[in-house]
Write a protein that holds these residues in place. Structure first.
Motif, PDB file in Angstrom:
ATOM      1  N   ALA A 115       2.148   1.626  -3.453  1.00 52.13           N
ATOM      2  CA  ALA A 115       1.526   1.851  -4.633  1.00 52.13           C
ATOM      3  C   ALA A 115       0.786   3.487  -4.174  1.00 52.13           C
ATOM      4  O   ALA A 115       0.378   4.266  -4.984  1.00 52.13           O
ATOM      5  CB  ALA A 115       0.150   1.020  -4.536  1.00 52.13           C
ATOM      6  N   GLY A 116       1.091   3.906  -2.789  1.00 56.51           N
ATOM      7  CA  GLY A 116       0.618   5.270  -2.607  1.00 56.51           C
ATOM      8  C   GLY A 116      -0.662   5.205  -2.123  1.00 56.51           C
ATOM      9  O   GLY A 116      -1.137   6.287  -1.688  1.00 56.51           O
ATOM     10  N   THR A 117      -1.286   4.000  -2.149  1.00 59.05           N
ATOM     11  CA  THR A 117      -2.787   4.048  -1.570  1.00 59.05           C
ATOM     12  C   THR A 117      -2.815   4.142  -0.012  1.00 59.05           C
ATOM     13  O   THR A 117      -4.023   4.318   0.538  1.00 59.05           O
ATOM     14  CB  THR A 117      -3.457   2.720  -2.019  1.00 59.05           C
ATOM     15  OG1 THR A 117      -2.653   1.531  -1.699  1.00 59.05           O
ATOM     16  CG2 THR A 117      -3.853   2.886  -3.401  1.00 59.05           C
ATOM     17  N   ASP A 172       7.753   6.952   9.879  1.00 54.35           N
ATOM     18  CA  ASP A 172       7.550   7.998   8.907  1.00 54.35           C
ATOM     19  C   ASP A 172       6.812   7.192   7.849  1.00 54.35           C
ATOM     20  O   ASP A 172       7.320   6.108   7.336  1.00 54.35           O
ATOM     21  CB  ASP A 172       8.612   8.761   8.505  1.00 54.35           C
ATOM     22  CG  ASP A 172       8.741   9.920   9.553  1.00 54.35           C
ATOM     23  OD1 ASP A 172       8.138  10.157  10.486  1.00 54.35           O
ATOM     24  OD2 ASP A 172       9.906  10.503   9.382  1.00 54.35           O
ATOM     25  N   ILE A 173       5.555   7.927   7.315  1.00 54.85           N
ATOM     26  CA  ILE A 173       5.181   6.930   6.054  1.00 54.85           C
ATOM     27  C   ILE A 173       5.017   8.022   4.993  1.00 54.85           C
ATOM     28  O   ILE A 173       4.379   8.812   4.818  1.00 54.85           O
ATOM     29  CB  ILE A 173       3.773   6.221   6.215  1.00 54.85           C
ATOM     30  CG1 ILE A 173       4.001   5.393   7.357  1.00 54.85           C
ATOM     31  CG2 ILE A 173       3.212   5.786   4.906  1.00 54.85           C
ATOM     32  CD1 ILE A 173       2.724   4.637   7.814  1.00 54.85           C
ATOM     33  N   ALA A 174       5.864   7.928   4.024  1.00 58.80           N
ATOM     34  CA  ALA A 174       6.178   8.843   2.844  1.00 58.80           C
ATOM     35  C   ALA A 174       6.193   8.152   1.716  1.00 58.80           C
ATOM     36  O   ALA A 174       6.651   7.004   1.291  1.00 58.80           O
ATOM     37  CB  ALA A 174       7.198   9.591   2.802  1.00 58.80           C
ATOM     38  N   THR A 175       4.882   8.368   0.712  1.00 58.76           N
ATOM     39  CA  THR A 175       4.964   7.713  -0.502  1.00 58.76           C
ATOM     40  C   THR A 175       5.710   8.295  -1.622  1.00 58.76           C
ATOM     41  O   THR A 175       6.127   9.650  -1.344  1.00 58.76           O
ATOM     42  CB  THR A 175       3.586   7.593  -0.923  1.00 58.76           C
ATOM     43  OG1 THR A 175       2.957   8.956  -0.865  1.00 58.76           O
ATOM     44  CG2 THR A 175       2.532   6.580  -0.025  1.00 58.76           C
ATOM     45  N   THR A 176       5.825   7.753  -2.654  1.00 58.45           N
ATOM     46  CA  THR A 176       6.778   8.490  -3.451  1.00 58.45           C
ATOM     47  C   THR A 176       6.071   9.347  -4.637  1.00 58.45           C
ATOM     48  O   THR A 176       5.013   9.061  -4.802  1.00 58.45           O
ATOM     49  CB  THR A 176       7.737   7.719  -4.334  1.00 58.45           C
ATOM     50  OG1 THR A 176       6.900   6.471  -4.978  1.00 58.45           O
ATOM     51  CG2 THR A 176       8.790   6.863  -3.235  1.00 58.45           C
ATOM     52  N   GLU A 195       0.897  -1.206   0.172  1.00 59.01           N
ATOM     53  CA  GLU A 195      -0.010   0.023  -0.097  1.00 59.01           C
ATOM     54  C   GLU A 195       1.001   1.179  -0.018  1.00 59.01           C
ATOM     55  O   GLU A 195       0.574   2.173  -0.545  1.00 59.01           O
ATOM     56  CB  GLU A 195      -0.886   0.072   1.215  1.00 59.01           C
ATOM     57  CG  GLU A 195      -2.042  -0.923   1.488  1.00 59.01           C
ATOM     58  CD  GLU A 195      -3.376  -0.375   0.978  1.00 59.01           C
ATOM     59  OE1 GLU A 195      -3.499   0.331   0.689  1.00 59.01           O
ATOM     60  OE2 GLU A 195      -4.261  -1.255   1.346  1.00 59.01           O
ATOM     61  N   GLU A 233      -1.894   6.392   1.551  1.00 58.69           N
ATOM     62  CA  GLU A 233      -2.360   7.962   2.100  1.00 58.69           C
ATOM     63  C   GLU A 233      -3.875   7.958   2.183  1.00 58.69           C
ATOM     64  O   GLU A 233      -4.371   8.704   3.013  1.00 58.69           O
ATOM     65  CB  GLU A 233      -1.841   8.775   1.150  1.00 58.69           C
ATOM     66  CG  GLU A 233      -0.418   9.205   1.424  1.00 58.69           C
ATOM     67  CD  GLU A 233       0.020  10.378   0.728  1.00 58.69           C
ATOM     68  OE1 GLU A 233      -0.691  10.786  -0.342  1.00 58.69           O
ATOM     69  OE2 GLU A 233       1.110  10.662   0.829  1.00 58.69           O
TER      70      GLU A 233
END
Lengths: 290, 269
Positions: free
Chosen positions: B105-107, B265-269, B102, B109
């Motif tokens: 995939a950025g989901t 920390d949760i940082a999507t690209t 997740e 967030e």
């Protein structure tokens, strides 16, 4: 009432200072623009606001509550939209909307937003264009009528028509008393819809101003043309910046009262022509970025 | 929490069906094949005597019971390697992508922006994974009983219940490790590769320990030592140490994973 209060926020990734001690406030009902070039720290700040990442130092309060300690509670009042909306590819728009309703309760506004944005919710997210993904992201962010909207470059990659739709929606939400905090690269967009801006550069705030104050900034571009010798050394002094040297003149920028420069130029008999233009809002912003 | 739980089940339902269909296919083959093996058991026993006994032991095949009972046959043919491999692949495929997938995939967030705590997101996905594992074990092992009955093979159902419990404990530990790695990673490949690599090392340790006396204690570092399918299927027994090791690893990894996911920390690209 203050909706967002950021106090001495720092976020470091190892030795990289993504955000370095910024402080600002966003008042209830205002649209605050968050401006800065790539890598300025806009997305990092927004992710701290949303509690996706945790500050190295500093404090964030949203609606009077600590944003980290009260994160789940606060999110009931926050609508969030990222610059590139990532969705479940195998789900349709309707499935996304129903999923959000199961997490946040039934929405009475999703149909209205679907109509306004002319969005087809039957299509799978994997088959949606960038614009349609953004539309669905906006529907998901707004459908529960949050008190605060946090938007990370909401119109990135959208065509002007869709951008205007979104501006209209944001303005109407602000008119209802919602607070909007949005990052942007698009200066025209910020000028069009924001009340105030925070300008960020290399993780630090370089200005927090109202759009009207920025418009009033005295920055002039002066084109001075001469016959014969150009008195460059005499003219380019403190406070006067040489932008370009022409074959028959100079392009100058002055960020103060223009009268002393005009007086000095009038003393040269070989001055052939003079053109003074007021800097555009974009040029004013660029001054902050320099 | 419930919507995320059901959403996760819905997303994984096809995979669950496929894994179960593969198992049922193999079980069908073995159940249909076993009566003819049973008939020729004396000849086969003689033939097996020519095989290196250490090798048979290393791969968990008990010759005597392998051809004289359905439980022994299944312990050697199916529950020694095939079923655990399918179970491991199912676990790694699910747990590896449950959180890290997740994030990649950025989901994530979409979930983090909702009024639900990270702990609830973690446990919604964790519990749906355990549910998927339970359903897989229940269906795949029920099929053994049903297909054995279809081919008039005599069996003791309680022994298949015991192997199911042992399989669940083994799965609980592997799932705990992979889910913990998923909770601290940002790409789904990493937890899958690390868990897979760890299990291959454990398998090798178990094999080496049975070949060389000086390496025999290495077996205690391997889940495959504690996963004793022969004891479960032939003696209807699960060793207490196996239960303790699997439960301890599963619980510790789950707690570590939950804390890490809440704090990271949760940082999507």
């Amino acid at each position: 009432m203050t909706t967002i209060k950021v106090d001495k926020l720092k976020k470091y990734f190892g030795k990289t200072k993504a955000v370095d001690g910024i402080s600002f406030e966003v008042k209830g009902g205002e649209i605050m623009g968050f401006l800065g070039p790539n890598g300025a720290g806009k997305t990092t700040t927004i992710r701290c606001l949303m509690d996706f990442i945790r500050p190295t130092e500093g404090k964030i309060e949203i609606l009077g509550l600590d944003a980290q300690k009260n994160s789940p509670k606060l999110k009931a009042d926050i609508g969030y939209l990222s610059s590139e909306v990532d969705l479940y590819k195998s789900w349709t728009g309707t499935e996304h909307i129903l999923f959000m309703e199961r997490l946040r309760g039934i929405s009475r506004f999703d149909e209205e937003l679907i109509d306004k944005l002319k969005f087809d919710p039957r299509k799978k997210a994997g088959a949606l264009s960038t614009g349609n993904r953004q539309k669905l992201g906006i529907i998901l962010a707004l459908m529960h009528q949050p008190k605060l909207l946090v938007l990370d470059e909401p119109t990135l990659g959208l065509d002007p028509l869709l951008q205007n739709y979104i501006y209209e929606i944001l303005k109407s939400e602000a008119a209802k008393g919602k607070t909007i905090f949005m990052s942007s690269h698009n200066l025209a967009e910020v000028e069009k819809i924001c009340d105030r801006v925070v300008i960020l550069k290399e993780g630090e705030i370089v200005a927090t101003e109202s759009i009207n104050d920025i418009r009033r900034k005295r920055i002039y571009t002066v084109h001075a043309y001469f016959e014969g010798e150009i008195p460059k050394k005499e003219i380019v002094t403190d406070g006067i910046e040489l932008i370009e040297e022409l074959s028959d003149g100079l392009v100058l920028r002055i960020k103060a009262d223009i009268r002393p420069l005009l007086h000095k130029l009038s003393e040269y008999n070989n001055l052939k022509d003079l053109e003074v233009t007021h800097a555009s809002l974009e040029e004013v912003f660029m001054e902050f970025y320099r | 929490m419930w919507p995320i739980f059901t959403k996760t089940l819905k997303t994984n339902r096809i995979a669950l069906l496929v894994y179960n269909a593969i198992c049922i296919g193999f079980v069908w083959f073995y159940a249909a094949f076993f009566p003819s093996i049973f008939k020729e058991s004396e000849k086969l026993k003689e033939a097996f005597k020519a095989y290196p006994q250490d090798l048979m032991k290393a791969f968990g095949i008990e010759i005597e019971s392998f051809i004289s009972s359905f439980e022994g046959f299944m312990a050697g043919e199916y529950f020694s390697m095939l079923w655990p491999i399918i179970l491991i692949v199912l676990i790694i495929a699910y747990a590896g992508s449950a959180i890290a997938g997740e994030i990649e995939a950025g989901t994530i967030e979409l979930l983090l922006a909702q009024p639900i705590s990270r702990l609830r997101i973690f446990f919604a996905k964790y519990l749906s994974g355990l549910f998927i594992i339970t359903v897989f074990i229940a269906i795949s092992n029920s099929s053994v009983i049903l297909l054995a009955r279809l081919y008039n093979v005599s069996f003791h159902w309680e022994k298949f219940l015991t192997i199911s419990i042992l399989g669940f404990l083994f799965a609980f530990a592997v799932f705990g490790i992979c889910f913990m790695l998923s909770a601290v990673s940002s790409s789904k490949g990493k937890p899958a590769a690390l868990t897979g690599g760890l299990l291959i090392i454990m398998y090798a340790l178990n094999i080496f320990s049975s070949f060389q006396e000086s390496l025999k204690n290495l077996k205690y570092a391997s889940f495959f030592h504690y996963y004793d399918q022969n004891a479960a299927l032939l003696n209807n027994h699960i060793d207490t140490l196996s239960i303790a090791v699997f439960l301890a690893v599963g619980i510790i990894c789950t707690i570590v994973g939950a804390i890490a996911f809440v704090k990271r920390d949760i940082a999507t690209t």
